[in-house]
Write a protein that holds these residues in place. Structure first.
Motif, PDB file in Angstrom:
ATOM      1  N   SER A   1    -141.344  31.343 -29.923  1.00 11.15           N
ATOM      2  CA  SER A   1    -142.704  31.872 -29.986  1.00 11.15           C
ATOM      3  C   SER A   1    -143.507  31.504 -28.743  1.00 11.15           C
ATOM      4  N   LYS A   2    -143.355  30.266 -28.284  1.00 12.27           N
ATOM      5  CA  LYS A   2    -144.112  29.804 -27.103  1.00 12.27           C
ATOM      6  C   LYS A   2    -143.660  30.534 -25.843  1.00 12.27           C
ATOM      7  N   ILE A   3    -142.350  30.716 -25.686  1.00  9.26           N
ATOM      8  CA  ILE A   3    -141.857  31.443 -24.508  1.00  9.26           C
ATOM      9  C   ILE A   3    -142.337  32.895 -24.562  1.00  9.26           C
ATOM     10  N   ALA A   4    -142.257  33.507 -25.738  1.00  6.87           N
ATOM     11  CA  ALA A   4    -142.706  34.902 -25.884  1.00  6.87           C
ATOM     12  C   ALA A   4    -144.187  35.021 -25.540  1.00  6.87           C
ATOM     13  N   ALA A   5    -144.981  34.069 -26.017  1.00  6.79           N
ATOM     14  CA  ALA A   5    -146.430  34.107 -25.771  1.00  6.79           C
ATOM     15  C   ALA A   5    -146.750  33.919 -24.284  1.00  6.79           C
ATOM     16  N   SER A   6    -145.865  33.242 -23.548  1.00 10.23           N
ATOM     17  CA  SER A   6    -146.110  32.998 -22.114  1.00 10.23           C
ATOM     18  C   SER A   6    -145.966  34.269 -21.279  1.00 10.23           C
ATOM     19  N   GLY A   7    -145.272  35.267 -21.827  1.00  9.69           N
ATOM     20  CA  GLY A   7    -145.066  36.505 -21.079  1.00  9.69           C
ATOM     21  C   GLY A   7    -143.901  36.460 -20.106  1.00  9.69           C
ATOM     22  N   ASP A   8    -143.175  35.332 -20.030  1.00  8.81           N
ATOM     23  CA  ASP A   8    -142.032  35.213 -19.110  1.00  8.81           C
ATOM     24  C   ASP A   8    -140.802  35.817 -19.794  1.00  8.81           C
ATOM     25  N   ARG A   9    -140.589  37.108 -19.551  1.00  8.17           N
ATOM     26  CA  ARG A   9    -139.516  37.816 -20.244  1.00  8.17           C
ATOM     27  C   ARG A   9    -138.124  37.366 -19.802  1.00  8.17           C
ATOM     28  N   GLU A  10    -137.968  36.963 -18.550  1.00  6.20           N
ATOM     29  CA  GLU A  10    -136.652  36.479 -18.082  1.00  6.20           C
ATOM     30  C   GLU A  10    -136.280  35.186 -18.793  1.00  6.20           C
ATOM     31  N   LEU A  11    -137.225  34.273 -18.898  1.00  9.03           N
ATOM     32  CA  LEU A  11    -136.973  33.017 -19.602  1.00  9.03           C
ATOM     33  C   LEU A  11    -136.686  33.285 -21.080  1.00  9.03           C
ATOM     34  N   LEU A  12    -137.424  34.210 -21.660  1.00  6.70           N
ATOM     35  CA  LEU A  12    -137.197  34.583 -23.058  1.00  6.70           C
ATOM     36  C   LEU A  12    -135.774  35.108 -23.252  1.00  6.70           C
ATOM     37  N   ALA A  13    -135.333  35.968 -22.344  1.00  5.59           N
ATOM     38  CA  ALA A  13    -133.981  36.526 -22.443  1.00  5.59           C
ATOM     39  C   ALA A  13    -132.922  35.432 -22.320  1.00  5.59           C
ATOM     40  N   GLU A  14    -133.125  34.489 -21.397  1.00  2.36           N
ATOM     41  CA  GLU A  14    -132.164  33.385 -21.229  1.00  2.36           C
ATOM     42  C   GLU A  14    -132.084  32.541 -22.503  1.00  2.36           C
ATOM     43  N   PHE A  15    -133.239  32.233 -23.075  1.00  3.35           N
ATOM     44  CA  PHE A  15    -133.261  31.444 -24.307  1.00  3.35           C
ATOM     45  C   PHE A  15    -132.560  32.182 -25.447  1.00  3.35           C
ATOM     46  N   LEU A  16    -132.862  33.480 -25.572  1.00  2.00           N
ATOM     47  CA  LEU A  16    -132.293  34.244 -26.683  1.00  2.00           C
ATOM     48  C   LEU A  16    -130.777  34.355 -26.593  1.00  2.00           C
ATOM     49  N   LEU A  17    -130.257  34.610 -25.398  1.00  2.00           N
ATOM     50  CA  LEU A  17    -128.795  34.728 -25.286  1.00  2.00           C
ATOM     51  C   LEU A  17    -128.118  33.379 -25.496  1.00  2.00           C
ATOM     52  N   LEU A  18    -128.737  32.331 -25.002  1.00  2.00           N
ATOM     53  CA  LEU A  18    -128.206  30.987 -25.218  1.00  2.00           C
ATOM     54  C   LEU A  18    -128.094  30.673 -26.717  1.00  2.00           C
ATOM     55  N   MET A  19    -129.125  31.059 -27.475  1.00  2.00           N
ATOM     56  CA  MET A  19    -129.171  30.743 -28.901  1.00  2.00           C
ATOM     57  C   MET A  19    -128.416  31.746 -29.771  1.00  2.00           C
ATOM     58  N   ALA A  20    -128.457  33.017 -29.375  1.00  2.00           N
ATOM     59  CA  ALA A  20    -128.028  34.064 -30.312  1.00  2.00           C
ATOM     60  C   ALA A  20    -126.568  34.478 -30.150  1.00  2.00           C
TER      61      ALA A  20
ATOM     62  N   ASP B   1    -120.771  31.283 -36.397  1.00  2.00           N
ATOM     63  CA  ASP B   1    -120.989  30.568 -35.129  1.00  2.00           C
ATOM     64  C   ASP B   1    -122.458  30.731 -34.703  1.00  2.00           C
ATOM     65  N   ASP B   2    -123.344  30.666 -35.691  1.00  2.00           N
ATOM     66  CA  ASP B   2    -124.763  30.981 -35.502  1.00  2.00           C
ATOM     67  C   ASP B   2    -125.556  29.721 -35.172  1.00  2.00           C
ATOM     68  N   ARG B   3    -126.256  29.738 -34.033  1.00  2.00           N
ATOM     69  CA  ARG B   3    -127.079  28.588 -33.641  1.00  2.00           C
ATOM     70  C   ARG B   3    -128.548  28.762 -34.019  1.00  2.00           C
ATOM     71  N   LEU B   4    -128.925  29.942 -34.488  1.00  2.00           N
ATOM     72  CA  LEU B   4    -130.317  30.180 -34.881  1.00  2.00           C
ATOM     73  C   LEU B   4    -130.501  29.950 -36.380  1.00  2.00           C
ATOM     74  N   THR B   5    -129.805  30.733 -37.187  1.00  2.00           N
ATOM     75  CA  THR B   5    -129.837  30.525 -38.637  1.00  2.00           C
ATOM     76  C   THR B   5    -128.480  29.957 -39.032  1.00  2.00           C
ATOM     77  N   SER B   6    -128.458  28.701 -39.393  1.00  2.00           N
ATOM     78  CA  SER B   6    -127.181  28.014 -39.579  1.00  2.00           C
ATOM     79  C   SER B   6    -126.453  28.525 -40.822  1.00  2.00           C
ATOM     80  N   PRO B   7    -125.114  28.474 -40.801  1.00  2.00           N
ATOM     81  CA  PRO B   7    -124.332  28.882 -41.967  1.00  2.00           C
ATOM     82  C   PRO B   7    -124.738  28.147 -43.253  1.00  2.00           C
ATOM     83  N   ALA B   8    -125.288  26.941 -43.126  1.00  2.00           N
ATOM     84  CA  ALA B   8    -125.756  26.221 -44.319  1.00  2.00           C
ATOM     85  C   ALA B   8    -126.887  26.988 -44.998  1.00  2.00           C
ATOM     86  N   LEU B   9    -127.733  27.648 -44.217  1.00  2.00           N
ATOM     87  CA  LEU B   9    -128.814  28.455 -44.787  1.00  2.00           C
ATOM     88  C   LEU B   9    -128.253  29.693 -45.477  1.00  2.00           C
TER      89      LEU B   9
END
Length: 259
Positions: A130-149, A208-216
């Motif tokens: 949410s904080k990265i999205a709110a900053s408007g830095d779309r490149e950083l947002l994309a890097e975070f999302l691919l790393l996590m998703a 192999d989900d790092r965002l919503t864990s298999p436990a959830l």
């Protein structure tokens, strides 16, 4: 009857199928790779949350009740009385709330990479997102999302040129309302709805989900009466990593429980 105010999509013919997309995405980006195949068997109706697709951003915080009510309003507007509901990630609790509020209208639930509440990992991830999205830095947002998703195999087998292309695409297609949608991810809790659900339910766990864990995912399957759990060896994005396998799980289940 609630007035539909979110942009909606209708495709195909046959039994009704409502689609609830993930946070920071849109109907087209979440379900795009399987939309045509789903519409070959169903009347598919989906909405775009505020700040996604053609739905304007919201000036107030989003609520799972409002998203669920708007999903039902879209079904009403398209003349669907009874329908299955497929929810991906944040779309999972939206689908659950829709089924809890309208048990007589929902014939089946398919919950992929979904959650009933946040755990610590999801709380932290949604806050950073949410904080990265709110900053408007779309490149950083994309890097975070691919790393996590992305799952490990999908990420590490990708040539660097392809990774750059996908980063560019992710930056360009991130929803304008990502910050508000991911704020909701960090707050939503539909656990009180689960035990009362009496609808055939398929929980698809992205193992192999790092965002919503298999436990959830497992928590959903264990708490919703009679729910069926199916594993798929992918990160958070089965529509990219295991398109055909994901589609097959959905269509096989709906074929049995939603004729």
């Amino acid at each position: 009857m609630l007035e539909p105010t979110f942009a909606r999509t209708r495709l195909g013919s046959g039994p009704g199928l409502l689609l609830a997309h993930g946070a920071g995405s849109s109907l087209a980006n979440t379900y795009g790779p399987v939309l045509e195949a789903l519409a070959a068997r169903h009347t598919v109706v989906g909405i775009d949350y505020p700040g996604s697709g053609d739905t304007p951003r919201s000036t107030t915080a989003l609520s799972v009740d409002d998203l669920a009510d708007q999903l039902i309003a879209a079904a009403d507007a398209e003349g669907l009385d009874r329908f299955a509901v497929s929810g991906f990630s944040l779309g999972g609790p939206v689908a659950i709330r829709a089924a809890a509020r309208h048990p007589e209208r929902v014939s089946a639930l398919v919950l992929t990479a979904a959650f009933g509440h946040r755990d610590n990992r999801l709380a932290l991830a949604s806050s950073v997102w949410s904080k990265i999205a709110a900053s408007g830095d779309r490149e950083l947002l994309a890097e975070f999302l691919l790393l996590m998703a992305l799952g490990t195999q999908a990420l590490e087998s990708m040539p660097s040129e392809q990774l750059q292309q996908i980063l560019g695409f992710t930056a360009a297609t991130a929803a304008d309302g990502s910050s508000e949608q991911t704020d909701l991810v960090g707050q939503v809790d539909v656990r009180d709805d689960l035990a009362g659900l009496k609808v055939p339910t398929l929980v698809i766990s992205t193992t192999d989900d790092r965002l919503t864990s298999p436990a959830l995912h497992r928590h959903l399957a264990e708490t919703i009466p009679g729910a069926h759990l199916a594993d798929i060896a992918t990160g958070h994005l089965p529509m990219l990593e295991r398109t055909e396998e994901w589609l097959q799980l959905i269509t096989d289940f709906l074929g049995k429980h939603h004729a």
